[in-house]
Design an enzyme around this catalytic site. Structure first.
Site, short mmCIF file in Angstrom:
data_model
loop_
_atom_site.label_atom_id
_atom_site.label_comp_id
_atom_site.label_asym_id
_atom_site.label_seq_id
_atom_site.Cartn_x
_atom_site.Cartn_y
_atom_site.Cartn_z
N ASP A 383 0.83 -1.20 0.00
CA ASP A 383 0.00 0.00 0.00
C ASP A 383 0.87 1.26 0.00
O ASP A 383 1.76 1.42 0.85
CB ASP A 383 -0.90 -0.02 1.25
CG ASP A 383 -1.92 1.09 1.26
OD1 ASP A 383 -2.89 1.00 0.50
OD2 ASP A 383 -1.74 2.04 2.05
N GLU A 412 1.41 -0.45 -5.17
CA GLU A 412 0.25 0.40 -5.41
C GLU A 412 0.78 1.83 -5.58
O GLU A 412 0.68 2.67 -4.69
CB GLU A 412 -0.74 0.33 -4.24
CG GLU A 412 -2.06 1.02 -4.55
CD GLU A 412 -2.60 1.84 -3.40
OE1 GLU A 412 -3.77 2.25 -3.46
OE2 GLU A 412 -1.85 2.11 -2.43
#
Length: 665
Positions: A383, A412
């Site tokens: 993330d 990401e």
């Protein structure tokens, strides 16, 4: 006067502009098992002597180099190829030397004076004799016999024939004098990863929404029960958002409201509570044993579990109390929460990578990956890696992949281009990218050409996602079911790796939280959702067919052969992929307008596909199973988005069989 000489001033060959390499060899290039590495280099010397150029490679576990003769491409450019078979690292470099034997042969062929030829043959015999001293066993004997033939008093033509014997040329290349060989200034590296790093279909699902009972918090067992549904659609990877305990302090309510009601589950990305942190599991999801069972059952269905790693903490995370030095503090002594003014994310505390005890933080974060790897996880979706220290990622990924080279990391990285690229360079196997917001033919053509044809293809592997829990694009909000079909075909065929966030995707969830927002109304990020997987209008069957097409057609399993083709209507896009031997040729046509039927003439470069002008060929639509016989490069297409917004054609050439009838293959 003091003279300073190079170590060996008799070397004459220059080697430069070796490709592929990333930032002058600072970072490795990437490949997967079974792929080839084609290396090119400029190599030249003073004068007119011929040179010999060799590509050398070895795996990190080998000490001896494998050698491949490089072919001249013209203008002093050389090319060679090797294949990688093992996960891990390979080194490669280029060497070159003056090929005195080839130069001698070149001049010998041009000599006409008998006396001149005799002297030249004596000189050639000396070259062969030198090679014989470097050879062993039978090869040494063969070379000595050639010495005798070239020096003999026999007919000059016999001596010339011996000098120009093909076997002699091979032996002289094999035993060339390497003492003055030039070696490229650095050894370059290729990281070899599992095939899933190159070719994979991802499905994202929240385990807490997998329950069959409306309103009940799902468990890992519920997620297990959904595996046949996900595997049945043909996915390779099941990606789970964070599965750790969720904090209570400043917990977000439905639709990101600042106040959570009793029973609101909070955001999985607000990690940490009294139940534990990044090494713990949310109690309502289940135990570590249940999680390991999910991994095992998933593999039985042909699925790998991808785990989300989000390096941030809720205010209740044990790290906040145990290691306050790992966080920034405000002037009033409180821990600094995440913010992007005027937005405040008070349920999340970011780590401070500039803290004085940064080494301990790095070791702890690396340990999180190692813990979950020991539980069986081999794929991690990371993330927002662009908000953490780049040097940490390079250090951590290198250490993990040396012990667990099969590990795959997906970044990401919805961020600025240079940052996205740098994260790929430091080791991330795949990267999110700007595909969700590329909608027009021009945008898609320009962006995918950049990703697949330019230098970044050596280190950046795109993973194309039409939607995520954070991204509900305007195109999907207003395009209806056809828009989802269109974006699915584009993602799954433009990219060898793609993913969808489901069941929101197959049920074409398109309600934004508010006008102008890309946030979902009633987002799963903040509440448990129940999904009717058996809806009659679900895209489940369409997704299944597309994933089957991907598996059955090797051309779609790589990005490097992507080419775009001309269509005289900007609402239509046409592109192709093919295997290098043209045994599999896929041509894709997509109507980018989800509201209207569009038609146009497509121009197909037949010669680039090995198709003969003037001969008919078959366009087999793998989506509808329809077959069309086309002639020539220019053909008409029409696509109704409500019925079939795309064609995925397999082009088949006409072949005459031994029994004298035609068929297409």
């Amino acid at each position: 006067m003091t003279y300073v000489f190079p170590d060996e001033g008799r070397r004459r060959v220059v080697i430069e502009h070796v490709e592929p390499q990333v930032d002058n060899g600072r970072f490795p290039i990437k490949r997967t098992i079974g792929e080839s590495v084609t290396v090119e280099a400029d190599a030249f010397a003073d004068g007119h002597d011929r040179i010999q150029c060799m590509l050398q490679y070895r795996s990190e576990h080998q000490t001896a180099w494998h050698k491949v003769a490089m072919k001249p491409l013209g203008n002093d450019r050389w090319q060679g190829t090797f294949q990688v078979h093992d996960i891990g690292r390979y080194c490669y470099t280029v060497t070159a030397l003056i090929d005195h034997f080839a130069s001698w042969i070149h001049d010998l062929k041009r000599r006409v004076d008998p006396a001149d030829i005799d002297i030249a043959l004596q000189m050639g015999a000396e070259l062969i004799e030198g090679a014989a001293t470097r050879a062993q066993n039978n090869d040494a004997e063969k070379l000595r016999s050639f010495v005798g033939l070239v020096r003999s008093d026999e007919n000059p033509q016999i001596r010339l024939n011996a000098a120009m014997d093909g076997e002699l040329a091979q032996l002289m290349t094999r035993y060339a004098d390497q003492s003055l060989a030039a070696v490229y200034e650095r050894e370059l590296v290729v990281v070899v990863e599992p095939v899933l790093a190159r070719f994979s279909a991802w499905y994202e699902a929240f385990p807490r929404s997998c329950s069959e009972e409306t309103g009940r918090h799902g468990t890992f067992a519920d997620c297990e029960a959904r595996l046949p549904y996900i595997a049945g659609m043909g996915f390779d990877v099941l990606y789970l958002p964070p599965v750790h305990p969720i904090g209570l302090t400043k917990r977000k309510g439905p639709n990101n409201s600042l106040t959570a009601g009793k029973g609101d589950p909070g955001s999985p990305w607000a990690i940490g509570s009294k139940a534990g942190g990044h090494l713990s599991l949310h109690p309502e999801l289940g135990t570590l044993k249940a999680f390991r069972s999910l991994i095992t059952r998933a593999r039985e269905h042909g699925l790998e579990i991808a785990m989300d790693i989000a390096f941030q903490c809720s205010p209740d995370h044990p790290y906040v109390e145990e290691h306050p030095e790992w966080f920034r503090h405000r002037s009033d002594g409180s821990v600094q929460y995440a913010e992007n003014p005027p937005k405040k994310y008070e349920d999340i505390y970011p780590f401070d990578f500039e803290n004085a005890d940064w080494q301990s933080l790095w070791i702890e974060l690396e340990g999180i990956f190692r813990f979950w790897i020991k539980q069986g996880v081999r794929i991690f979706r990371v993330d927002n890696p662009h908000t953490k220290n780049f040097y940490f990622w390079e250090w951590m990924i290198d250490r993990i992949k040396r012990d667990y080279p099969e590990t795959i990391f997906l970044a990401e990285a919805f961020t600025r281009p240079k940052v996205l690229h740098y994260l790929a360079k430091v080791g991330f196997s795949q990267s999110y990218n700007y595909f969700p917001w590329r909608n027009t033919k021009h945008e898609l053509t320009e962006y995918l050409t950049q990703l697949t044809r330019c230098k970044e293809r050596e280190f950046l592997r795109p993973n194309l996602w039409p939607n995520t829990p954070d991204i509900l694009t305007e195109y999907l909000q207003f395009g209806g079911r056809p828009a989802y079909m269109i974006r699915l075909v584009l993602a799954a065929t433009l990219g060898a790796s793609y993913g969808i966030y489901g069941p929101a995707f197959e049920l074409f969830e398109n309600r934004p939280r508010e006008h102008g927002s890309e946030e979902y109304l009633d987002s799963e990020k903040y509440q448990i959702r129940s999904w009717d997987l058996h809806r009659h209008d679900s895209l489940k069957d369409y997704i299944t067919r597309i994933n089957r097409i991907r598996r059955e057609n090797p051309a779609l399993q790589y990005d490097r052969m992507l080419r775009f083709h001309s269509v005289d209507n900007d609402a239509l896009i046409c592109y192709s992929k093919n295997t290098e031997d043209f045994t599999n040729i896929i041509l894709v046509l997509v109507n980018l307008d989800p509201h209207h039927t569009q038609s146009g003439w497509v121009n197909i470069p037949l010669d680039s596909f090995g198709l003969e002008m003037g001969l008919p060929y078959q366009a087999h639509d793998l989506l509808s199973s329809a077959r069309f016989i086309w002639n020539g490069p220019r053909n008409f297409v029409e696509l109704n988005p409500g019925m079939a917004p795309a064609h995925i054609f397999r082009l088949r050439r006409r072949v005459r069989s031994e029994k004298d009838f035609d068929y297409y293959m």
